[in-house]
Enzyme design. Structure first.
Site, PDB file in Angstrom:
ATOM      1  N   SER A 176     -13.610 -79.944  -5.144  1.00 13.42           N
ATOM      2  CA  SER A 176     -12.101 -79.720  -5.151  1.00 13.42           C
ATOM      3  C   SER A 176     -11.339 -79.600  -6.327  1.00 13.42           C
ATOM      4  O   SER A 176     -11.345 -80.437  -7.276  1.00 13.42           O
ATOM      5  CB  SER A 176     -11.283 -80.928  -4.289  1.00 13.42           C
ATOM      6  OG  SER A 176      -9.941 -80.696  -4.198  1.00 13.42           O
ATOM      7  N   GLY A 177     -10.801 -78.486  -6.637  1.00 11.49           N
ATOM      8  CA  GLY A 177     -10.009 -78.322  -7.903  1.00 11.49           C
ATOM      9  C   GLY A 177     -10.926 -77.460  -8.871  1.00 11.49           C
ATOM     10  O   GLY A 177     -10.575 -77.018  -9.924  1.00 11.49           O
ATOM     11  N   THR A 181     -11.289 -71.560  -3.767  1.00 13.23           N
ATOM     12  CA  THR A 181     -10.376 -70.461  -3.210  1.00 13.23           C
ATOM     13  C   THR A 181     -10.171 -69.267  -3.989  1.00 13.23           C
ATOM     14  O   THR A 181     -10.033 -68.298  -3.481  1.00 13.23           O
ATOM     15  CB  THR A 181      -9.151 -71.382  -2.705  1.00 13.23           C
ATOM     16  OG1 THR A 181      -9.635 -72.641  -1.974  1.00 13.23           O
ATOM     17  CG2 THR A 181      -8.292 -70.388  -1.927  1.00 13.23           C
ATOM     18  N   ASN A 225      -6.743 -81.628  -7.044  1.00 11.32           N
ATOM     19  CA  ASN A 225      -6.366 -80.105  -7.076  1.00 11.32           C
ATOM     20  C   ASN A 225      -4.899 -80.019  -6.325  1.00 11.32           C
ATOM     21  O   ASN A 225      -4.686 -80.781  -5.314  1.00 11.32           O
ATOM     22  CB  ASN A 225      -7.171 -79.295  -6.368  1.00 11.32           C
ATOM     23  CG  ASN A 225      -7.164 -77.967  -6.332  1.00 11.32           C
ATOM     24  OD1 ASN A 225      -6.237 -77.334  -6.974  1.00 11.32           O
ATOM     25  ND2 ASN A 225      -7.653 -77.135  -5.570  1.00 11.32           N
ATOM     26  N   SER A 228      -5.645 -77.660  -2.615  1.00 11.35           N
ATOM     27  CA  SER A 228      -7.228 -77.773  -2.342  1.00 11.35           C
ATOM     28  C   SER A 228      -7.397 -77.486  -0.788  1.00 11.35           C
ATOM     29  O   SER A 228      -6.548 -77.760   0.115  1.00 11.35           O
ATOM     30  CB  SER A 228      -7.201 -79.356  -2.216  1.00 11.35           C
ATOM     31  OG  SER A 228      -8.797 -79.642  -2.015  1.00 11.35           O
ATOM     32  N   SER A 229      -8.426 -76.731  -0.491  1.00 13.64           N
ATOM     33  CA  SER A 229      -8.780 -76.368   0.698  1.00 13.64           C
ATOM     34  C   SER A 229      -9.432 -77.541   1.420  1.00 13.64           C
ATOM     35  O   SER A 229     -10.125 -77.892   1.210  1.00 13.64           O
ATOM     36  CB  SER A 229      -9.875 -75.214   0.936  1.00 13.64           C
ATOM     37  OG  SER A 229      -9.343 -74.162  -0.039  1.00 13.64           O
ATOM     38  N   GLY A 454     -17.221 -78.849  -1.778  1.00 12.27           N
ATOM     39  CA  GLY A 454     -18.481 -79.242  -2.265  1.00 12.27           C
ATOM     40  C   GLY A 454     -18.834 -80.694  -2.091  1.00 12.27           C
ATOM     41  O   GLY A 454     -18.213 -81.472  -1.479  1.00 12.27           O
ATOM     42  N   GLU A 456     -18.777 -84.542  -2.245  1.00 11.95           N
ATOM     43  CA  GLU A 456     -17.620 -85.480  -2.615  1.00 11.95           C
ATOM     44  C   GLU A 456     -18.070 -87.008  -2.651  1.00 11.95           C
ATOM     45  O   GLU A 456     -18.929 -87.261  -1.904  1.00 11.95           O
ATOM     46  CB  GLU A 456     -16.488 -85.235  -1.633  1.00 11.95           C
ATOM     47  CG  GLU A 456     -15.865 -83.993  -1.821  1.00 11.95           C
ATOM     48  CD  GLU A 456     -14.638 -83.936  -0.733  1.00 11.95           C
ATOM     49  OE1 GLU A 456     -14.475 -84.747  -0.108  1.00 11.95           O
ATOM     50  OE2 GLU A 456     -13.699 -82.950  -1.012  1.00 11.95           O
TER      51      GLU A 456
END
Length: 1453
Positions: A176-177, A181, A225, A228-229, A454, A456
């Site tokens: 994330s980050g 995206t 992020n 973040s998605s 990804g 985590e």
């Protein structure tokens, strides 16, 4: 690894706790058997020079155990900053990390190839590398010819797809980050540009418009992020045969619904909530009743609600524009925003605990948040308040309602909020897929873009991290297999002998998760002791190397993933896997008045498969929990659905050619171009980049084509070598350069090297080049010295020559200057004297000119003054004369205006009086007819006069000729006599000449007179012909205008009918949806009623009494506080219908009307029985009124028959009548025939009314009786019913027309009334029916409805008159109905006075004066239209009769 490379000066990498790896250089050669290496740290590669380090740290001893423990070697300087990591000579972790750092920090390059993988590092800064010119630069270029870029990967996928017609996929992953995206967004933008036209088409625009929508509803701020998605998505972009985009499709995976109700510190909910709160002041958003985001529980848990640099209002505007581009209407967008606002209000609903020990809960009836939630979603507030605090259980054949504690009720509320958001998210995805679906043709191929989370690992990991890491395990396995397959294909293509390369296969870890009795299977058992079963199965019974248990915890487990070891907490796994929500609130939402809400929660048909988004279309990632314990299949769990959707994703990726993009987050501080080695290495290990490098290093990582190798290492070849045969030259050179044949391998087109061999060749090449360089330097330095000596000698000679020349030129210059000084002095003195003379001369001339000019101007001014005086005198005298004339003229004009205004006023009054009368139009028409007849008669008379004059002229000419002949004969005779008598001839001849001259003069005068009359007649004839042509042209223009008007009317009528048809279709669809919603609502109410009825015969404990004590029905009052519980069992058995009076006055009304009670009919409730009896009474009253109307109509019919029969009996054949009497009798007989036809039509109408009476007997209701009965039933128990107030006069008839049936009634009676049906009905039937409807609305006290019905009637009749503008019968019919309706409204008007109203009439209470005035104007319009139609029909007859009359008169004349 060869130890020869570890020589003095070689670069190596040593581990470091802070920088992970630091570079060092060897201070002495390494020999096998040495126990340590003497190193010098900090050669500048890691950013710290040697001088910056302390002296005691510059030299270190690095221990070495076996040769395999030697530190990794550094790559040559030529390979530093290489854009492809696989081209490095030494492939290992420090080399990869250093190359990425150099490219990121020194070159500001965020993209690097690693074989088939593109490594992208997030710069945390906007870079100018994504413009249109960059897209044009990468379009059509080969991947190896351009610098690494996300556009290069997209271009490679696009070219492969168009060339091989094979589906492609781009897998984008990372933490994330890390920029996943953004990478996916730029990829789709590239496809939209290269796959579209010169400018974006609607398809490409819609594909790009899906990004802001999905970011608003699926992205949120996290600690790592700001955007973040929180879901994974896979977008398939479909391309046509020519490579153009024709559609797209999206699939989503594992939306993080828990974020809707909970956010960690420094995190936010989804962006769309904050966008709505920030835009709450917009006019269209005020209906949502939103406050700031800090005022809502669901948006304020993370603390700060603002993100620096983000404008939520502008983001909402972009989201709304994207919805508009994708075809979502503005009303649907507002429905969507209402649902989102309702979720925020639901989070603020206060659930309070009550009862003993807090075992139950309730919601205050005045709770504002619940009221707003219910209003926005269109549901019953009391029902929602009840089922948020209660749950239904089914035990055997009994159904119980059990109250929930406060905590459990809060969890149920949060589950409902998550479920609503999940349904809304799935609806948005379906709507996007509908908008992006290919319309013209099916895609020939597609490119899939996978933007997925990804690997985590957090301090506390739960079910979401478990699913995310499971997905990354599957993707890593697919990635390893694909990379290994490509590596082996390269060896087979080059025909190399190869052994199987071992790589870390994570299949055991995947089997631990999804295999039989794996973690997902044990979760689907939904057993509370699943953690203990997990330990027994995978630790005790069959130990798994990838699973272990923490030492100090029994509620956690550890999984050894490919990237890292992660510890998961068991708490919450089962609940998140179930993701259940109670069925009762869902049923209430299904009965919502909002179409979108009802659509979201419609039950899914049985046997529906998984949707493309990886979730159920009806219940994404969840299931319903009802009171009945049904058979729960494991496929309803989140884990099962996620596993199935992940398998579909793997199948899709395996069926395509994948391209990989690994996004790296350089630091956790979100600072631009800051590289943290620890975080970078962690992500490189997690995303599989190092595994790719390890697989490449296990074989032959370095590979050169023969021409490239020959060009690069030609200096090492023995002899010159043959450029035409580079392969043979390379083979001979490698045998001498590398003694060990295992360190290289020769292929068909390339030469392959083991790790480190390219560095050895570079070292040998550098030594050869150094020795050659020394020789070249020696020769070059000698040549440079000799060339410098010659250059200095030539310069010295040139300087001497130039110095001598300069001295000679200086002497010559001095002589020239002396001569020039003398000439200059002479010239200057002459110029001074001449300038003085010229100055004096110019002054004298100037003085003379000024003096002469002054004299001339003085004389000119005198002349001007005299001329001005003359002009002024003339102007004043003229002005005085004109003023006097103007006064006289104004007085005369004023007097004329007054006289003419007086005459004009008189004429205007006269014209107004004439205009008010209808006879004026007849006189005008009559005048036109008379004028036409006069013009025709005048033309005929002029023609006859012209004919007679022609005949007279002809006869005169004949008489003149005869007279001339006679005179000539007499002249001859006289001449003969003259010859005989010469003496008398002269006198006679003169007399004859005089007579002839006079006769000729008379004839000439008569001829001129006749010619003048003929010319006058011809001019009059021509004038009449012109007038006739003008009249004919006017008639043709009027006919053409009428035809165009009729055609336009027909077209407009067709369009209106088409619009009404479309409106009827939409209304039908709306009624279907309304029927579904009402049916669900009826099921809810019936269920509540059945629960209340069943509770009468059973006594429950305190834990199940809430349903009996808090019944829900339309008559139940709202909660005003905590419920008060009765004590006695009788009170607990009270039904919701106990307030009805058992002996109501309706029984007396039934007895008076003669309605028998139906004892055999058994009703389940008192309210249904009363409603049934009231309907029967209403039908009886309506039947009596219709029978009275029928008797009255029969009396009128008999009177008409008597009236017809009388004149027929009075007429006998024997009567002798005159001609006028016969004509009057014929007219009377025709009238009687018409009356007989009307009688027959009336009889047919009577039969039709009887049929309608039988059909309406069971459907029509009487509003007055029902209202009176309802008012009696609403009285409290024991109170007497007040006697009804008697009106002054009794109503004779009413006809109820419901509001929704008004349009249908007017459409049947007026708009769609056919000509044959209209002419066969009674003339005043439409007016009577409409008046009864108006009267019923007036009696009900609904004045607005009575006015609206009158206005709608007027509008409909106007349309009917316009539609039948050429039909005299229909015009007369509507004139009759308008007049009759006007008379009825006037007779029953309360403003006519009590004396003007009959005692039998009941006056209208509504003020309909404006409507009566409009009806009067409409009657005048209908009358004028009828006159126009009659005139148009009589005009041809009048013209024909006039022509016949003229012919007859001409014959008589």
């Amino acid at each position: 690894m060869t130890t020869e490379l570890y020589s003095k000066g070689a670069c190596v990498w040593v581990p470091d706790p802070d920088a992970v790896w630091v570079s060092a250089s060897l201070l002495q050669d390494f020999s096998p058997g040495d126990g340590h290496l003497l190193l010098q740290l900090g050669d500048g590669r890691n950013g710290s020079p040697v001088s910056a380090l302390p002296s005691f740290l510059q030299e270190v001893h690095y221990p070495v155990s076996p040769p395999s423990g030697l530190p990794p070697l550094g790559n040559p300087d030529i390979l530093e900053g290489e854009n492809d990591l696989t081209a490095l000579s030494f492939l290992h972790e420090p080399a990869v990390l250093h190359n990425l750092r150099v490219r990121f920090l020194d070159y500001s390059s965020i993209y690097t190839y690693c074989g088939i993988v593109l490594v992208a590092i997030n710069p945390y800064e906007q870079l100018p590398i994504y413009g249109e010119e960059v897209i044009d630069a990468y379009s059509g270029q080969d991947m190896a010819d351009m610098e690494p870029h996300i556009f290069s990967v997209a271009e490679e996928a696009y070219r492969t797809m168009t060339r091989e017609q094979k589906n492609q996929s781009i897998v984008i992953s990372g933490e994330s980050g890390s920029g996943k995206t953004v990478s996916a967004k730029f990829t789709m933008r590239y496809f939209a540009v290269v796959g579209g036209a010169a400018q974006q088409t609607s398809v490409e625009e819609r594909v790009l418009a899906s990004n802001p929508i999905m970011e608003a509803v699926g992205n949120a701020k996290t600690t790592r992020n700001d955007n973040s998605s929180r879901f994974g998505k896979y977008i398939e972009i479909g391309f046509g045969l020519h490579g153009d985009i024709i559609g797209a499709k999206m699939r989503t995976y594992l939306l993080e619904k828990s974020r809707v109700v909970f956010q960690a510190p420094e995190e936010r909910n989804y962006h769309i909530f904050y966008q709505l709160c920030a835009s709450r002041d917009l006019p269209e958003m005020r209906i949502l009743k939103l406050d700031g985001a800090e005022c809502f529980h669901y948006t304020s848990q993370g603390g700060d609600t603002q993100i620096p640099g983000m404008d939520d209002v502008a983001d909402l505007e972009r989201t709304r524009n994207a919805f508009t581009i994708l075809g979502v209407r503005a009303d649907q967008q507002m429905e969507l925003f209402r649902i989102l606002a309702a979720i925020l209000h639901l989070g603020n609903v206060s659930i309070q605990a009550s009862g003993r020990g807090g075992d139950r809960s309730y919601i205050d009836a005045e709770d504002r948040s619940l009221a707003l939630f219910s209003k926005l979603l269109g549901v019953e507030r009391t029902q929602m308040a009840h089922w948020l605090c209660h749950r239904r259980l089914t035990v055997g054949a009994e159904m119980l309602v059990k109250p929930m504690p406060g905590q459990q009720a809060g969890e149920a509320r949060d589950a409902l909020a998550k479920h609503i958001y999940g349904q809304l998210f799935a609806w948005i995805v379906r709507r996007l897929n509908t908008a992006l679906r290919a319309q013209r043709e099916l895609p020939k191929s597609f490119i899939g873009v996978l933007d997925i989370y990804g690997f985590e690992t957090f301090h506390r990991n739960s079910f979401e991290q478990f699913c995310i890491n499971y997905a990354n395990e599957k993707l890593q396995q697919q990635f390893n297999l694909h990379v290994f397959q490509l590596e082996q294909e390269e060896y087979v293509r080059e025909e190399l002998p190869w052994n199987r390369i071992e790589f870390s296969d994570n299949q055991p870890c995947i089997a631990l998760i999804e295999g039989p009795l794996g973690l997902l299977d044990l979760l689907d058992l939904q057993d509370e002791s699943w953690a203990r079963k997990l330990f027994d199965q995978h630790q005790n019974h069959s130990p798994n190397p990838h699973f272990c248990k923490p030492r100090m915890s029994n509620v956690a487990f550890i999984i050894l993933h490919f990237a890292d070891t992660v510890q998961y907490e068991c708490e919450g796994f089962l609940d998140k896997n179930r993701d259940t929500v109670f069925e009762e609130p869902i049923n209430i939402l299904r009965a919502s008045q909002s179409e979108l809400v009802a659509e979201l929660f419609q039950p899914e048909p049985p046997g529906c498969a998984l949707s493309q988004s990886g979730t159920k279309s009806g219940l994404p990632n969840g299931s319903l929990r009802s009171g009945k314990r049904a058979h729960r299949e494991h496929k309803l769990t989140v884990g099962y659905q996620f596993r199935q959707s992940l398998q579909l994703l793997m199948d899709a990726l395996n069926s395509t050619t994948p391209h990989y993009v690994r996004c790296i987050k350089p630091n956790d501080l979100k600072q631009a171009f800051l590289f943290d080695p620890k975080r970078a290495v962690q992500q490189l290990r997690a995303c599989g980049v190092l595994e790719t490098i390890r697989i490449s290093a296990a074989g032959y990582p370095s590979r050169w084509t023969y021409p490239e190798f020959f060009t690069r290492y030609r200096v090492l070849l023995r002899g010159s070598g043959d450029p035409a045969e580079p392969q043979a030259s390379c083979q001979r050179a490698l045998c001498a350069l590398i003694p060990d044949p295992e360190q290289y391998c020769l292929g068909r087109t390339k030469v392959f090297f083991r790790a480190g061999q390219v560095a050895l060749l570079e070292k040998l090449r550098a030594e050869r080049l150094r020795s050659a360089g020394v020789t070249l330097q020696r020769w070059v330095r000698g040549w440079l010295a000799r060339r410098r000596y010659r250059r200095v000698r030539r310069a010295t000679l040139a300087l001497q020559r130039y110095a001598r020349g300069g001295l000679a030129r200086r002497l010559a210059h001095t002589l020239r200057c002396t001569r020039a000084a003398l000439v200059i002095q002479k010239t200057l003195r002459m110029l001074a004297v001449r300038q003085t003379y010229l100055l004096i001369r110019r002054a004298a001339v100037t003085i003379q000119a000024f003096a002469r000019g002054a004299l001339a101007r003085r004389s000119y001014r005198l002349l001007l003054a005299e001329r001005a005086a003359v002009v002024l005198q003339a102007g004043v005298r003229g002005w005085l004369a004109r003023r006097e004339y103007g006064r006289l003229r104004a007085a005369v004009l004023l007097m004329q205006c007054c006289v003419r205004r007086r005459a004009a006023r008189r004429e205007l009054q006269k014209l107004r009086v004439e205009a008010r009368s209808v006879e004026k139009y007849r006189q005008l028409n009559k005048g036109m007819e008379v004028k036409l007849m006069q013009l025709q008669l005048r033309a005929d008379q002029q023609a006859r006069e012209s004919t007679s004059l022609r005949e007279i002229l002809q006869s005169e000419r004949e008489a003149h000729g005869a007279e001339l002949g006679r005179l000539q004969g007499a002249l001859l005779k006289l001449e003969a006599q003259l010859q005989e008598q010469p003496q008398t001839a002269t006198a006679l001849k003169e007399r004859e000449e005089e007579e002839r001259r006079q006769a000729e003069e008379r004839a000439a005068q008569e001829i001129s007179r006749l010619m003048q009359e003929i010319q006058v007649l011809q001019s009059e004839k021509q004038t009449l012909e012109e007038e006739k042509a003008a009249l004919h042209t006017d008639l043709l223009e009027q006919e053409r205008a009428q035809e165009e008007c009729v055609a336009l009317t027909v077209v407009q009528a067709g369009e209106s009918l088409q619009g009404e048809l479309e409106e009827e279709r939409r209304r039908y669809q709306g009624l279907l949806k309304e029927f579904t919603r009402l049916e669900q609502r009826y099921d809810n109410l019936r269920e509540m009623s059945s629960l209340a009825e069943r509770s009468r015969g059973y006594r429950r404990t305190d834990s199940v009494q809430s349903l009996v004590l808090e019944p829900l029905s339309p008559g139940t009052p709202t909660f005003s506080g905590p419920p008060s519980f009765p004590t006695s069992d009788e009170d607990r058995r009270v039904s919701v219908t106990s307030s009805w009076i058992p002996d109501s006055p309706l029984d007396g009304l039934m007895g008076a009307m003669g309605v028998a009670k139906d004892a055999a009919e058994k009703m389940k409730g008192e309210d249904l029985r009363h409603a049934y009896d009231a309907v029967r009474v209403a039908n009886k009253l309506l039947e009596a009124q219709l029978l009275s109307h029928r008797s009255q109509w029969e009396e009128e019919l008999s009177a008409l028959r008597t009236r017809v029969r009388g004149p027929r009996e009075g007429l006998t054949p024997a009567d002798s009548c005159s001609a006028p009497d016969r004509a009057s009798v014929a007219v009377l007989l025709s009238d009687n025939t018409d009356l007989a036809e009307q009688v027959e039509v009336g009889e047919q109408e009577c039969h039709r009314l009887r049929r309608e009476l039988r059909e309406l007997r069971h459907t029509v209701t009487l509003r007055g009786a029902l209202a009176h009965t309802a008012s009696n039933m609403a009285l409290p128990f024991g109170q007497e019913v007040p006697p009804p107030q008697q009106k002054r006069a009794e109503l004779t008839g009413l006809l109820e027309c419901r509001k929704r049936d008004e349009a249908k009634l007017l459409k049947t009676l007026i708009t769609e009334l056919r000509v044959d049906s209209a002419l066969s009905m009674a003339p005043g039937l439409v007016a009577s029916v409409l008046f009864l409807c108006v009267r019923q609305a007036d009696c009900g006290g609904d004045e607005a409805r009575a006015r609206s019905l009158c206005c709608a009637t007027i509008t409909g009749i106007k349309g009917a008159l316009k539609k039948h503008c050429n039909d005299a019968g229909m015009t007369a019919l509507w004139l009759r109905n308008v007049c009759l309706l006007t008379d009825l409204l006037t007779q029953h008007s309360a403003r006519q006075g009590r004396a003007a109203i009959s005692e039998d009439l009941v006056p209208l209470t509504s003020d309909l004066s404006d409507q009566r005035r409009a009806l009067s104007d409409l009657a005048i319009q209908a009358y004028q239209q009828l006159l126009s139609i009659t005139e148009s029909r009589l005009q041809p007859l009048i013209g024909t009769a006039t022509d016949a009359r003229h012919d007859k008169i001409f014959d008589m004349w």
